[in-house]
Design a protein around this motif. Structure first.
Motif, PDB file in Angstrom:
ATOM      1  N   PRO A 191       0.797  -1.229   0.000  1.00 60.54           N
ATOM      2  CA  PRO A 191       0.000   0.000   0.000  1.00 60.54           C
ATOM      3  C   PRO A 191       0.830   1.281   0.000  1.00 60.54           C
ATOM      4  O   PRO A 191       0.489   2.248  -0.686  1.00 60.54           O
ATOM      5  CB  PRO A 191      -0.836  -0.111   1.288  1.00 60.54           C
ATOM      6  N   VAL A 192       1.937   1.297   0.767  1.00 63.82           N
ATOM      7  CA  VAL A 192       2.764   2.509   0.836  1.00 63.82           C
ATOM      8  C   VAL A 192       3.362   2.810  -0.541  1.00 63.82           C
ATOM      9  O   VAL A 192       3.267   3.938  -1.041  1.00 63.82           O
ATOM     10  CB  VAL A 192       3.878   2.353   1.904  1.00 63.82           C
ATOM     11  N   GLU A 193       3.956   1.800  -1.159  1.00 60.54           N
ATOM     12  CA  GLU A 193       4.568   1.982  -2.490  1.00 60.54           C
ATOM     13  C   GLU A 193       3.523   2.444  -3.505  1.00 60.54           C
ATOM     14  O   GLU A 193       3.782   3.331  -4.326  1.00 60.54           O
ATOM     15  CB  GLU A 193       5.204   0.673  -2.968  1.00 60.54           C
ATOM     16  N   GLU A 194       2.330   1.821  -3.461  1.00 61.63           N
ATOM     17  CA  GLU A 194       1.290   2.149  -4.450  1.00 61.63           C
ATOM     18  C   GLU A 194       0.793   3.591  -4.283  1.00 61.63           C
ATOM     19  O   GLU A 194       0.599   4.313  -5.258  1.00 61.63           O
ATOM     20  CB  GLU A 194       0.115   1.167  -4.344  1.00 61.63           C
ATOM     21  N   VAL A 195       0.591   4.012  -3.040  1.00 58.08           N
ATOM     22  CA  VAL A 195       0.123   5.383  -2.808  1.00 58.08           C
ATOM     23  C   VAL A 195       1.172   6.381  -3.277  1.00 58.08           C
ATOM     24  O   VAL A 195       0.846   7.399  -3.920  1.00 58.08           O
ATOM     25  CB  VAL A 195      -0.235   5.608  -1.319  1.00 58.08           C
ATOM     26  N   LEU A 196       2.434   6.115  -2.979  1.00 54.56           N
ATOM     27  CA  LEU A 196       3.493   7.021  -3.417  1.00 54.56           C
ATOM     28  C   LEU A 196       3.558   7.081  -4.942  1.00 54.56           C
ATOM     29  O   LEU A 196       3.742   8.154  -5.527  1.00 54.56           O
ATOM     30  CB  LEU A 196       4.840   6.603  -2.816  1.00 54.56           C
ATOM     31  N   LYS A 197       3.358   5.930  -5.595  1.00 53.66           N
ATOM     32  CA  LYS A 197       3.322   5.900  -7.073  1.00 53.66           C
ATOM     33  C   LYS A 197       2.198   6.775  -7.609  1.00 53.66           C
ATOM     34  O   LYS A 197       2.358   7.544  -8.551  1.00 53.66           O
ATOM     35  CB  LYS A 197       3.109   4.457  -7.553  1.00 53.66           C
ATOM     36  N   LEU A 198       1.014   6.635  -6.992  1.00 47.40           N
ATOM     37  CA  LEU A 198      -0.172   7.357  -7.472  1.00 47.40           C
ATOM     38  C   LEU A 198      -0.126   8.841  -7.159  1.00 47.40           C
ATOM     39  O   LEU A 198      -0.941   9.613  -7.670  1.00 47.40           O
ATOM     40  CB  LEU A 198      -1.435   6.738  -6.830  1.00 47.40           C
ATOM     41  N   THR A 199       0.818   9.248  -6.311  1.00 46.96           N
ATOM     42  CA  THR A 199       0.925  10.672  -5.954  1.00 46.96           C
ATOM     43  C   THR A 199       2.275  11.245  -6.378  1.00 46.96           C
ATOM     44  O   THR A 199       2.737  12.247  -5.820  1.00 46.96           O
ATOM     45  CB  THR A 199       0.735  10.851  -4.429  1.00 46.96           C
ATOM     46  N   ASN A 200       2.913  10.627  -7.372  1.00 47.05           N
ATOM     47  CA  ASN A 200       4.223  11.079  -7.889  1.00 47.05           C
ATOM     48  C   ASN A 200       5.259  11.244  -6.775  1.00 47.05           C
ATOM     49  O   ASN A 200       6.064  12.183  -6.791  1.00 47.05           O
ATOM     50  CB  ASN A 200       4.067  12.408  -8.658  1.00 47.05           C
ATOM     51  N   GLY A 201       5.209  10.325  -5.814  1.00 43.03           N
ATOM     52  CA  GLY A 201       6.202  10.321  -4.739  1.00 43.03           C
ATOM     53  C   GLY A 201       5.901  11.276  -3.601  1.00 43.03           C
ATOM     54  O   GLY A 201       6.617  11.283  -2.593  1.00 43.03           O
ATOM     55  N   LEU A 202       4.847  12.071  -3.744  1.00 37.64           N
ATOM     56  CA  LEU A 202       4.546  13.103  -2.742  1.00 37.64           C
ATOM     57  C   LEU A 202       3.882  12.529  -1.491  1.00 37.64           C
ATOM     58  O   LEU A 202       4.218  12.901  -0.363  1.00 37.64           O
ATOM     59  CB  LEU A 202       3.627  14.166  -3.371  1.00 37.64           C
ATOM     60  N   GLY A 203       2.925  11.640  -1.691  1.00 38.56           N
ATOM     61  CA  GLY A 203       2.111  11.133  -0.584  1.00 38.56           C
ATOM     62  C   GLY A 203       0.744  11.801  -0.583  1.00 38.56           C
ATOM     63  O   GLY A 203       0.519  12.805  -1.275  1.00 38.56           O
TER      64      GLY A 203
END
Length: 349
Positions: free
Chosen positions: A223-235
């Motif tokens: 989940p952490v990796e996927e969220v960071l991916k979906l937010t261009n690394g921002l969170g």
């Protein structure tokens, strides 16, 4: 007054349907014919571990909608025939928090279904004290009883997002794919969130109909990796933990942006309430970690309005209905993820 059928919680995992006296309606109370009562995650937990303070021989159930059957001579707010929705919380009105309008934080907080008989019965009696300190609201025209019973769980979701100022343009992550998590999707959308990400595990089949922008399966994805991916690394701007799992709180701290908010919305087991959060991330990223519990005095009224306006599509949640005799089976369906929201219909056989 005669008798009524009620599902009485006798002891842990022991619920018995029996005839009990219909409560007498006093001059400052109302007697309500229960038409629908939702089964809450709290009901399921209490069924398995017991009610607060060791209460036994009690009628549970607190997501209630019905019709005023009798009204005491001193009651002015309601009359016989009024359709009403109820929520369980009852505040003392006198403590430090009540005097400041924070009724959800009342130090002598009590509940229908624990301290007074609840809605797993053909009738529920609301005494004057509960009528003045609790939650009884008219059901808006056009709403069914089943839809109105969803008002109680929706109340806490709306209060949480108002308190944490979910707003236009926000990226919101919701962890937890039960009915509460799905209501969070709809409320975040109504409040203008631009990207809504659902992280779930066992009930993801129910989620697409509520239209999140992205769904992450925690069983097969990080989940952490996927969220960071979906937010261009921002969170994400805000992460709402709407489940009873401390591990997801730890993940939330790692997937929120700098100056973001992590909301601990779901209570975890009382036997294991401690969690470890990365304090360096909280420190260096200036994160805010907050709790969210229950709702203010206008909570139920506001939730019923959201449902009436179509911001929460209440009909989609009701996937199973059971009679009083089959409440434990209804609980099992919810636990196994085979039903999103189970509604008890006390008058059906």
């Amino acid at each position: 007054m005669g008798t009524m059928r009620a599902a009485v919680f006798e002891s842990i995992e022991n619920m018995v349907v029996r005839e009990v006296p219909i409560p007498e309606c006093e001059e400052d109370g109302i007697l309500i014919k229960v038409e629908s009562c939702g089964i809450c995650g709290g009901d399921i937990r209490n069924f398995h571990i017991g009610l607060r303070h060791g209460v036994k021989s009690q009628i549970m159930g607190h997501e209630i909608a019905g019709t005023v059957y009798e009204a005491g001579s001193k009651v002015t707010r309601f009359k016989v025939g009024d359709r009403v929705a109820l929520a369980p919380d009852v505040s003392c009105g006198e403590c430090y928090y009540c005097k400041r309008g924070l009724v959800n934080l009342c130090v002598d907080h009590k509940m229908l279904g624990t301290h007074w008989p609840g809605g797993f019965a053909e009738y529920i009696y609301i005494p004057g004290f509960v009528l003045s300190r609790g939650f009884v609201e008219p059901i808006p025209e056009g709403l069914s009883f089943d839809e109105a019973a969803l008002g109680e769980p929706a109340s806490s979701v709306i209060a949480c997002q108002k308190y944490n100022n979910v707003t236009e343009g926000d990226t919101v992550v919701i962890i937890g794919d039960g009915p509460i998590g799905c209501i969070h999707i709809e409320v975040a959308r109504a409040r203008g969130a631009s990207k809504i990400i659902m992280v779930g595990l066992t009930r993801l089949d129910s989620v697409p109909q509520f239209n999140p922008d992205h769904i992450i399966d925690a069983g097969s994805q990080n989940p952490v990796e996927e969220v960071l991916k979906l937010t261009n690394g921002l969170g994400a701007d805000i992460v709402i933990c709407a489940n009873p799992v401390t591990k997801t709180q730890q993940q939330a701290v790692e997937m929120v942006r700098k100056r973001g908010r992590v909301v601990l919305f779901g209570g975890v087991p009382k036997t294991a309430p401690m969690t470890e959060l990365n304090s360096n991330m909280i420190h260096y990223n200036e994160l805010t970690v907050v709790g969210a519990f229950s709702y203010p005095s206008i909570g139920l009224e506001e939730a019923l309005r959201y449902i009436a306006e179509g911001k929460i599509s209440a009909k989609k949640y009701v996937t199973e209905k059971v009679t009083l005799d089959h409440i434990p089976e209804g609980m099992k369906l919810a636990q196994q993820g085979k039903a999103l929201k189970v509604i008890v219909k006390p008058w059906e056989r």
